[in-house]
Write an enzyme that holds these catalytic residues in place. Structure first.
Site, PDB file in Angstrom:
ATOM      1  N   SER A  41      -9.625  13.692 -16.201  1.00 32.10           N
ATOM      2  CA  SER A  41     -10.083  14.543 -17.303  1.00 32.10           C
ATOM      3  C   SER A  41      -9.857  16.013 -16.959  1.00 32.10           C
ATOM      4  O   SER A  41      -9.758  16.380 -15.781  1.00 32.10           O
ATOM      5  CB  SER A  41     -11.561  14.270 -17.589  1.00 32.10           C
ATOM      6  OG  SER A  41     -12.296  14.285 -16.391  1.00 32.10           O
TER       7      SER A  41
ATOM      8  N   GLU B   2     -11.139  20.036 -17.940  1.00 31.95           N
ATOM      9  CA  GLU B   2     -12.229  20.806 -18.544  1.00 31.95           C
ATOM     10  C   GLU B   2     -11.739  22.160 -19.051  1.00 31.95           C
ATOM     11  O   GLU B   2     -10.990  22.855 -18.359  1.00 31.95           O
ATOM     12  CB  GLU B   2     -13.322  21.004 -17.483  1.00 31.95           C
ATOM     13  CG  GLU B   2     -14.501  21.811 -17.974  1.00 31.95           C
ATOM     14  CD  GLU B   2     -15.619  21.867 -16.939  1.00 31.95           C
ATOM     15  OE1 GLU B   2     -15.999  20.811 -16.390  1.00 31.95           O
ATOM     16  OE2 GLU B   2     -16.097  22.988 -16.676  1.00 31.95           O
TER      17      GLU B   2
ATOM     18  N   ASP C 141     -28.032  26.670 -16.723  1.00 32.34           N
ATOM     19  CA  ASP C 141     -28.742  27.757 -16.026  1.00 32.34           C
ATOM     20  C   ASP C 141     -29.087  28.824 -17.037  1.00 32.34           C
ATOM     21  O   ASP C 141     -28.244  29.191 -17.855  1.00 32.34           O
ATOM     22  CB  ASP C 141     -27.838  28.378 -14.951  1.00 32.34           C
ATOM     23  CG  ASP C 141     -27.580  27.405 -13.822  1.00 32.34           C
ATOM     24  OD1 ASP C 141     -28.555  26.844 -13.299  1.00 32.34           O
ATOM     25  OD2 ASP C 141     -26.401  27.202 -13.479  1.00 32.34           O
TER      26      ASP C 141
ATOM     27  N   PHE D   7     -17.790  33.053  -7.345  1.00 32.78           N
ATOM     28  CA  PHE D   7     -18.359  31.949  -8.098  1.00 32.78           C
ATOM     29  C   PHE D   7     -18.915  30.883  -7.149  1.00 32.78           C
ATOM     30  O   PHE D   7     -19.988  30.316  -7.377  1.00 32.78           O
ATOM     31  CB  PHE D   7     -17.270  31.379  -9.019  1.00 32.78           C
ATOM     32  CG  PHE D   7     -17.787  30.368  -9.987  1.00 32.78           C
ATOM     33  CD1 PHE D   7     -18.808  30.710 -10.870  1.00 32.78           C
ATOM     34  CD2 PHE D   7     -17.287  29.077 -10.013  1.00 32.78           C
ATOM     35  CE1 PHE D   7     -19.311  29.775 -11.754  1.00 32.78           C
ATOM     36  CE2 PHE D   7     -17.787  28.138 -10.894  1.00 32.78           C
ATOM     37  CZ  PHE D   7     -18.802  28.491 -11.771  1.00 32.78           C
TER      38      PHE D   7
ATOM     39  N   HIS E  14     -11.533  15.101 -12.037  1.00 35.84           N
ATOM     40  CA  HIS E  14     -11.860  15.953 -13.195  1.00 35.84           C
ATOM     41  C   HIS E  14     -11.444  17.372 -12.807  1.00 35.84           C
ATOM     42  O   HIS E  14     -11.978  17.928 -11.837  1.00 35.84           O
ATOM     43  CB  HIS E  14     -13.365  15.891 -13.469  1.00 35.84           C
ATOM     44  CG  HIS E  14     -13.838  16.832 -14.535  1.00 35.84           C
ATOM     45  ND1 HIS E  14     -13.804  16.510 -15.876  1.00 35.84           N
ATOM     46  CD2 HIS E  14     -14.376  18.080 -14.461  1.00 35.84           C
ATOM     47  CE1 HIS E  14     -14.298  17.518 -16.593  1.00 35.84           C
ATOM     48  NE2 HIS E  14     -14.646  18.492 -15.756  1.00 35.84           N
TER      49      HIS E  14
HETATM   50  P1  FAD Z   1     -30.376  18.914 -12.940  1.00 33.58           P
HETATM   51  O1  FAD Z   1     -29.806  17.577 -12.676  1.00 33.58           O
HETATM   52  O2  FAD Z   1     -31.571  18.993 -13.827  1.00 33.58           O
HETATM   53  O3  FAD Z   1     -30.713  19.565 -11.525  1.00 33.58           O
HETATM   54  C1  FAD Z   1     -31.055  20.941 -11.397  1.00 33.58           C
HETATM   55  C2  FAD Z   1     -31.890  21.178 -10.156  1.00 33.58           C
HETATM   56  O4  FAD Z   1     -33.196  20.662 -10.344  1.00 33.58           O
HETATM   57  C3  FAD Z   1     -31.378  20.493  -8.887  1.00 33.58           C
HETATM   58  O5  FAD Z   1     -31.684  21.327  -7.805  1.00 33.58           O
HETATM   59  C4  FAD Z   1     -32.171  19.212  -8.815  1.00 33.58           C
HETATM   60  O6  FAD Z   1     -32.310  18.727  -7.493  1.00 33.58           O
HETATM   61  C5  FAD Z   1     -33.513  19.637  -9.409  1.00 33.58           C
HETATM   62  N1  FAD Z   1     -34.154  18.560 -10.198  1.00 33.58           N
HETATM   63  C6  FAD Z   1     -33.537  17.742 -11.090  1.00 33.58           C
HETATM   64  N2  FAD Z   1     -34.424  16.910 -11.661  1.00 33.58           N
HETATM   65  C7  FAD Z   1     -35.619  17.208 -11.141  1.00 33.58           C
HETATM   66  C8  FAD Z   1     -36.930  16.693 -11.358  1.00 33.58           C
HETATM   67  N3  FAD Z   1     -37.153  15.708 -12.254  1.00 33.58           N
HETATM   68  N4  FAD Z   1     -37.950  17.246 -10.634  1.00 33.58           N
HETATM   69  C9  FAD Z   1     -37.704  18.259  -9.759  1.00 33.58           C
HETATM   70  N5  FAD Z   1     -36.489  18.782  -9.514  1.00 33.58           N
HETATM   71  C10 FAD Z   1     -35.465  18.270 -10.206  1.00 33.58           C
HETATM   72  N6  FAD Z   1     -23.503  24.774 -16.854  1.00 33.58           N
HETATM   73  C11 FAD Z   1     -23.491  25.239 -18.121  1.00 33.58           C
HETATM   74  O7  FAD Z   1     -24.297  26.126 -18.460  1.00 33.58           O
HETATM   75  N7  FAD Z   1     -22.600  24.778 -19.047  1.00 33.58           N
HETATM   76  C12 FAD Z   1     -21.705  23.799 -18.757  1.00 33.58           C
HETATM   77  O8  FAD Z   1     -20.918  23.395 -19.618  1.00 33.58           O
HETATM   78  C13 FAD Z   1     -21.695  23.270 -17.431  1.00 33.58           C
HETATM   79  N8  FAD Z   1     -20.861  22.269 -17.082  1.00 33.58           N
HETATM   80  C14 FAD Z   1     -20.939  21.711 -15.826  1.00 33.58           C
HETATM   81  C15 FAD Z   1     -20.137  20.614 -15.510  1.00 33.58           C
HETATM   82  C16 FAD Z   1     -20.195  20.017 -14.264  1.00 33.58           C
HETATM   83  C17 FAD Z   1     -19.333  18.818 -13.969  1.00 33.58           C
HETATM   84  C18 FAD Z   1     -21.072  20.554 -13.268  1.00 33.58           C
HETATM   85  C19 FAD Z   1     -21.128  19.942 -11.893  1.00 33.58           C
HETATM   86  C20 FAD Z   1     -21.880  21.636 -13.569  1.00 33.58           C
HETATM   87  C21 FAD Z   1     -21.834  22.232 -14.845  1.00 33.58           C
HETATM   88  N9  FAD Z   1     -22.670  23.289 -15.202  1.00 33.58           N
HETATM   89  C22 FAD Z   1     -22.634  23.797 -16.491  1.00 33.58           C
HETATM   90  C23 FAD Z   1     -23.570  23.894 -14.221  1.00 33.58           C
HETATM   91  C24 FAD Z   1     -24.980  23.258 -14.260  1.00 33.58           C
HETATM   92  O9  FAD Z   1     -25.572  23.499 -15.511  1.00 33.58           O
HETATM   93  C25 FAD Z   1     -25.796  23.894 -13.147  1.00 33.58           C
HETATM   94  O10 FAD Z   1     -25.330  23.461 -11.903  1.00 33.58           O
HETATM   95  C26 FAD Z   1     -27.303  23.730 -13.261  1.00 33.58           C
HETATM   96  O11 FAD Z   1     -27.926  24.572 -12.298  1.00 33.58           O
HETATM   97  C27 FAD Z   1     -27.805  22.321 -12.979  1.00 33.58           C
HETATM   98  O12 FAD Z   1     -27.505  21.459 -13.988  1.00 33.58           O
HETATM   99  P2  FAD Z   1     -27.752  19.878 -13.758  1.00 33.58           P
HETATM  100  O13 FAD Z   1     -27.447  19.205 -15.020  1.00 33.58           O
HETATM  101  O14 FAD Z   1     -27.084  19.420 -12.542  1.00 33.58           O
HETATM  102  O15 FAD Z   1     -29.344  19.916 -13.538  1.00 33.58           O
END
Ligand code: FAD
Length: 281
Positions: free
Chosen positions: A12, A14, A105, A212, A262
């Site tokens: 894929s 992005e 974020d 970054f 990806h």
């Molecule tokens: P989560 O899985 O919620 O994790 C975030 C943090 O919280 C981690 O440290 C985790 O250990 C902790 N955590 C998770 N669940 C819990 C819980 N239940 N209790 C306590 N702690 C917890 N960002 C954007 O804004 N837009 C995008 O389009 C985008 N695309 C991305 C695509 C990919 C493939 C990746 C890897 C990242 C992308 N990001 C994007 C960045 C991402 O949003 C950030 O890395 C963000 O800080 C974490 O998102 P996450 O979904 O991994 O969060």
């Protein structure tokens, strides 16, 4: 790594939604070029706090209409259930079947009035609202998410997303294949049984990459940093070095059972095409 070998390989690319008309024209060209490689899907990022909501949506629909499926990213930070419900409905109505579900974020200075705290809550909500309609991809962090308390907690939090219904994961980029292999082995021990596709960042502009990577917690090995610094303004040589190193990384990942790749394309075709060619894909 054994469990990853059973999955068909997924490739894929992005994109981010372009901000200007020139960016839009350029993305159309890049999309045409990369379509020739016949990826499984294109994904489109979603700006923090919903800042690119409409542009993500427009870009996704254009890609989907062109014949290769599109997967919108959807981040839940600062969103309400109603917002997300509406977005999911529009995507369902347009035949979108894949989503990359993220927490996202918050931009600095922005306070969250959102109803979701973590991505596992978004995955759960998507399943509640849409059943099995969407194939849900989530993020994984072989080098540990920068806000995680530690590697074990981060892994447990990753498992929450899988338990909530994620079908596949895409990793943050990394340049150290062993970080990925150890991560996947640790996931196997927790009975996490979904494809974990490595996220690959070609090298476009290394000063930007250094900045970054510091922010998102991706490690650039010292030897790579030092070599890249030597290229100074010679962007072409830095890119050629990048293509070489990243092709080697991809080959090692695939040879050891990674279920696809990806590519973070940064809306550019060149480095991805060069790596693709080196891999004979
Ligand atoms: P989560 O899985 O919620 O994790 C975030 C943090 O919280 C981690 O440290 C985790 O250990 C902790 N955590 C998770 N669940 C819990 C819980 N239940 N209790 C306590 N702690 C917890 N960002 C954007 O804004 N837009 C995008 O389009 C985008 N695309 C991305 C695509 C990919 C493939 C990746 C890897 C990242 C992308 N990001 C994007 C960045 C991402 O949003 C950030 O890395 C963000 O800080 C974490 O998102 P996450 O979904 O991994 O969060």
């Amino acid at each position: 790594m054994q469990s990853q070998r059973k999955y068909p390989k997924l490739y894929s690319f992005e994109f981010y939604p372009p901000k200007t008309e020139a960016g839009e024209v350029s993305l159309q060209k890049v999309h045409r070029e990369l379509s020739k490689l016949d990826p499984d899907f294109f994904s489109v990022t979603f700006g923090a706090g919903g800042s690119t909501r409409d542009k993500t949506y427009d870009t996704v629909l254009k890609i989907q209409q062109s014949g290769i499926s599109a997967a919108p990213h959807l981040s839940c930070v600062a969103s309400t259930r109603d917002n997300i419900r509406q977005i999911l409905k529009s995507y369902r109505d347009h035949g979108i079947r894949k989503i990359v579900a993220l927490r996202g974020d918050l931009p600095s200075g922005m306070m969250s009035a959102g109803e979701f705290r973590y991505a596992n809550e978004l995955v759960e909500f998507i399943r509640q609202e849409s059943g099995q309609h969407f194939q849900i991809h989530v993020a994984a962090y072989p080098e540990v998410h920068p806000q995680a308390a530690n590697g074990i907690e981060d892994l447990k939090n990753f498992k929450r997303k899988v338990d909530a219904g994620a079908d596949a994961a895409i990793t943050q980029y990394f340049y150290n294949a062993d970080a990925y292999f150890y991560f996947v082995d640790a996931c196997e021990k927790l009975a996490i049984d979904i494809p974990i596709v490595p996220g690959i960042m070609p090298i476009f502009n290394y000063t930007q990459l250094f900045r970054f990577s510091d922010m998102c917690g991706a490690d650039i090995p010292r030897w790579m940093r030092k070599r890249l610094e030597c290229f100074g303004d010679d962007v072409e040589s830095a890119r050629a070095f990048g293509v070489d190193v990243v092709s080697g990384l991809c080959q090692r990942l695939l040879d050891n059972g990674a279920p696809g790749l990806h590519f973070y394309t940064m809306n550019q075709a060149g480095p991805v095409q060069a790596i693709w060619k080196n891999l004979n894909l």
